[in-house]
Design an enzyme around this catalytic site. Structure first.
Site, PDB file in Angstrom:
ATOM      1  N   GLU A  87       0.639  -1.035   0.073  1.00 25.18           N
ATOM      2  CA  GLU A  87      -0.213  -0.133  -0.254  1.00 25.18           C
ATOM      3  C   GLU A  87       1.131   1.057  -0.171  1.00 25.18           C
ATOM      4  O   GLU A  87       1.645   1.353   0.812  1.00 25.18           O
ATOM      5  CB  GLU A  87      -1.147  -0.105   1.182  1.00 25.18           C
ATOM      6  CG  GLU A  87      -1.471   1.672   1.302  1.00 25.18           C
ATOM      7  CD  GLU A  87      -2.754   1.453   0.627  1.00 25.18           C
ATOM      8  OE1 GLU A  87      -3.399   0.994   0.340  1.00 25.18           O
ATOM      9  OE2 GLU A  87      -2.455   2.871  -0.254  1.00 25.18           O
ATOM     10  N   ASP A 122      -8.191   1.739  -8.250  1.00 28.38           N
ATOM     11  CA  ASP A 122      -8.188   2.942  -8.262  1.00 28.38           C
ATOM     12  C   ASP A 122      -8.430   2.217  -9.820  1.00 28.38           C
ATOM     13  O   ASP A 122      -8.113   2.012 -10.902  1.00 28.38           O
ATOM     14  CB  ASP A 122      -7.458   3.987  -8.154  1.00 28.38           C
ATOM     15  CG  ASP A 122      -6.635   4.267  -6.380  1.00 28.38           C
ATOM     16  OD1 ASP A 122      -8.295   4.038  -5.892  1.00 28.38           O
ATOM     17  OD2 ASP A 122      -5.929   3.944  -6.449  1.00 28.38           O
ATOM     18  N   LYS A 165     -10.651   8.512 -17.102  1.00 29.96           N
ATOM     19  CA  LYS A 165     -10.506   8.875 -18.239  1.00 29.96           C
ATOM     20  C   LYS A 165      -9.804   7.967 -18.910  1.00 29.96           C
ATOM     21  O   LYS A 165      -8.225   7.807 -18.030  1.00 29.96           O
ATOM     22  CB  LYS A 165     -10.037  10.233 -17.581  1.00 29.96           C
ATOM     23  CG  LYS A 165     -10.704  11.320 -16.599  1.00 29.96           C
ATOM     24  CD  LYS A 165     -10.382  12.572 -16.257  1.00 29.96           C
ATOM     25  CE  LYS A 165     -11.258  13.892 -15.997  1.00 29.96           C
ATOM     26  NZ  LYS A 165     -10.835  14.117 -15.331  1.00 29.96           N
ATOM     27  N   THR A 176     -12.970  -6.972   1.647  1.00 28.10           N
ATOM     28  CA  THR A 176     -12.243  -5.602   2.066  1.00 28.10           C
ATOM     29  C   THR A 176     -13.562  -4.448   2.187  1.00 28.10           C
ATOM     30  O   THR A 176     -14.729  -4.757   2.287  1.00 28.10           O
ATOM     31  CB  THR A 176     -12.000  -5.227   0.246  1.00 28.10           C
ATOM     32  OG1 THR A 176     -12.848  -4.906  -0.247  1.00 28.10           O
ATOM     33  CG2 THR A 176     -11.180  -6.351  -0.027  1.00 28.10           C
ATOM     34  N   GLU A 177     -12.780  -3.781   2.881  1.00 27.25           N
ATOM     35  CA  GLU A 177     -13.670  -2.642   3.308  1.00 27.25           C
ATOM     36  C   GLU A 177     -14.289  -2.176   2.313  1.00 27.25           C
ATOM     37  O   GLU A 177     -15.617  -1.525   2.291  1.00 27.25           O
ATOM     38  CB  GLU A 177     -12.630  -1.254   4.176  1.00 27.25           C
ATOM     39  CG  GLU A 177     -12.008  -1.344   5.181  1.00 27.25           C
ATOM     40  CD  GLU A 177     -10.580  -2.235   5.382  1.00 27.25           C
ATOM     41  OE1 GLU A 177     -10.285  -2.713   4.140  1.00 27.25           O
ATOM     42  OE2 GLU A 177     -10.199  -2.353   6.400  1.00 27.25           O
ATOM     43  N   TYR A 178     -13.519  -1.785   1.205  1.00 20.65           N
ATOM     44  CA  TYR A 178     -14.612  -1.394  -0.025  1.00 20.65           C
ATOM     45  C   TYR A 178     -16.100  -2.155  -0.216  1.00 20.65           C
ATOM     46  O   TYR A 178     -16.920  -2.401  -0.762  1.00 20.65           O
ATOM     47  CB  TYR A 178     -13.926  -1.503  -1.382  1.00 20.65           C
ATOM     48  CG  TYR A 178     -12.926   0.318  -1.086  1.00 20.65           C
ATOM     49  CD1 TYR A 178     -12.323   1.368   0.113  1.00 20.65           C
ATOM     50  CD2 TYR A 178     -13.152   1.686  -2.336  1.00 20.65           C
ATOM     51  CE1 TYR A 178     -11.913   2.305   0.233  1.00 20.65           C
ATOM     52  CE2 TYR A 178     -12.625   2.836  -2.147  1.00 20.65           C
ATOM     53  CZ  TYR A 178     -12.089   2.459  -1.577  1.00 20.65           C
ATOM     54  OH  TYR A 178     -11.415   4.185  -1.655  1.00 20.65           O
TER      55      TYR A 178
HETATM   56  N1  SAH Z   1      -8.131  -3.168  -1.376  1.00 22.05           N
HETATM   57  C1  SAH Z   1      -8.649  -2.319  -0.513  1.00 22.05           C
HETATM   58  C2  SAH Z   1      -8.702  -0.207  -0.425  1.00 22.05           C
HETATM   59  C3  SAH Z   1      -9.116  -0.180  -1.700  1.00 22.05           C
HETATM   60  S1  SAH Z   1      -8.545   1.358  -2.687  1.00 22.05           S
HETATM   61  C4  SAH Z   1      -9.887  -2.229  -0.189  1.00 22.05           C
HETATM   62  O1  SAH Z   1     -10.593  -2.930  -1.079  1.00 22.05           O
HETATM   63  O2  SAH Z   1     -10.729  -1.820   0.709  1.00 22.05           O
HETATM   64  C5  SAH Z   1      -7.123   1.239  -3.665  1.00 22.05           C
HETATM   65  C6  SAH Z   1      -6.130   1.437  -2.301  1.00 22.05           C
HETATM   66  O3  SAH Z   1      -4.929   0.768  -3.396  1.00 22.05           O
HETATM   67  C7  SAH Z   1      -5.893   2.941  -1.945  1.00 22.05           C
HETATM   68  O4  SAH Z   1      -5.279   2.679  -0.557  1.00 22.05           O
HETATM   69  C8  SAH Z   1      -4.594   3.362  -2.904  1.00 22.05           C
HETATM   70  O5  SAH Z   1      -3.869   4.187  -2.578  1.00 22.05           O
HETATM   71  C9  SAH Z   1      -3.801   2.201  -3.172  1.00 22.05           C
HETATM   72  N2  SAH Z   1      -3.158   2.230  -4.248  1.00 22.05           N
HETATM   73  C10 SAH Z   1      -3.389   2.648  -5.734  1.00 22.05           C
HETATM   74  N3  SAH Z   1      -2.517   2.541  -6.465  1.00 22.05           N
HETATM   75  C11 SAH Z   1      -1.023   1.721  -6.213  1.00 22.05           C
HETATM   76  C12 SAH Z   1      -0.172   1.858  -6.053  1.00 22.05           C
HETATM   77  N4  SAH Z   1       0.232   1.994  -7.894  1.00 22.05           N
HETATM   78  N5  SAH Z   1       1.073   1.075  -5.635  1.00 22.05           N
HETATM   79  C13 SAH Z   1       0.067   0.904  -4.566  1.00 22.05           C
HETATM   80  N6  SAH Z   1      -0.722   0.978  -3.938  1.00 22.05           N
HETATM   81  C14 SAH Z   1      -1.655   1.572  -4.771  1.00 22.05           C
END
Ligand code: SAH
Length: 213
Positions: free
Chosen positions: A69, A118, A122, A191-193
């Site tokens: 992370e 994420d 776009k 997961t949280e999301y």
């Molecule tokens: N997996 C968690 C969080 C999802 S949000 C869940 O499902 O609840 C996406 C997370 O990925 C964010 O915390 C962001 O900081 C992380 N993230 C996005 N791109 C990343 C990268 N290139 N390397 C490491 N972390 C990344």
């Protein structure tokens, strides 16, 4: 409590450096050394606040887990979850997934999880999506030949994009679900999301993919 700008985050990670590995680039090809047992290595990219990696650690003592992370103020939440879970087989790395080949040797990893990555909707941000082909190049290198990538999201656009990106890359798609929770899989660690979006009525999509030999 505001999670941004936590001045104590570095101290908290330093105090718990048995969990948050502070010199991860030195451990390339040696990840087994930081775990108590030599066993398969699973990596989650973008672990957020760690509910998945802590839950998986508990559920699978026969696997070593690493949560990657990049956001410091978020990974401290994962650290707390891992400490609370009192599980010995989870480590965390506070780095960006851009550098996976500097962190892991060829074939060092058995499985990669991308959870609620994420979406970068776009098209000019396509290369930031964790299923863009430059990331797949890295996954292919660090994964064992029989290794796999499992991908969960609530984001339909990202899911559609990822299915075509993975298949254009030549990966074999397995276990595609357009409504994961309808399966009532007792082994699915949320997961949280995932909890947040499914509570709003969003279906959860999941797919596992492998590289062809
Ligand atoms: N997996 C968690 C969080 C999802 S949000 C869940 O499902 O609840 C996406 C997370 O990925 C964010 O915390 C962001 O900081 C992380 N993230 C996005 N791109 C990343 C990268 N290139 N390397 C490491 N972390 C990344």
């Amino acid at each position: 409590m505001r999670l941004r700008h936590k001045p104590w985050a570095d101290d908290y990670m330093d105090e718990n450096s048995q969990i948050v590995v502070r010199d991860p680039f030195n451990l390339k090809d040696k990840w087994n050394d930081v775990f108590n047992k030599e066993q398969p290595l699973h990596l989650e990219i973008g672990s957020g606040k760690g509910q998945f990696i802590a839950g998986m650690g508990k559920q699978h003592p026969e696997v070593n887990f690493i949560g990657l992370e990049r956001v410091k103020s978020v990974i401290v939440g994962a650290l707390k979850k891992v400490l609370d879970a009192e599980t010995e087989n989870v480590r965390l790395i506070n780095e960006d997934a851009q550098d996976l080949r500097d962190l892991f040797a060829t074939s060092e990893v058995d499985h990669i999880y991308l959870n609620f990555s994420d979406p970068w909707p776009k098209s000019r941000h396509e290369k930031r999506r964790l299923t863009f082909h430059t990331f797949l190049d890295q996954y292919k290198d660090v994964l064992k030949r029989e290794g796999a990538v499992t991908f969960k999201t609530d984001n339909r656009g990202l899911f559609e994009y990822s299915l075509s990106s993975l298949s254009q890359y030549g990966m074999v798609l397995e276990d595609i679900s357009l409504d994961l929770h309808a399966l009532d899989d007792p082994l699915n660690v949320q997961t949280e999301y995932e909890e947040k979006f499914s509570a709003k009525g969003q279906p959860i999509y999941r797919c596992t993919a492998r590289f062809k030999e």
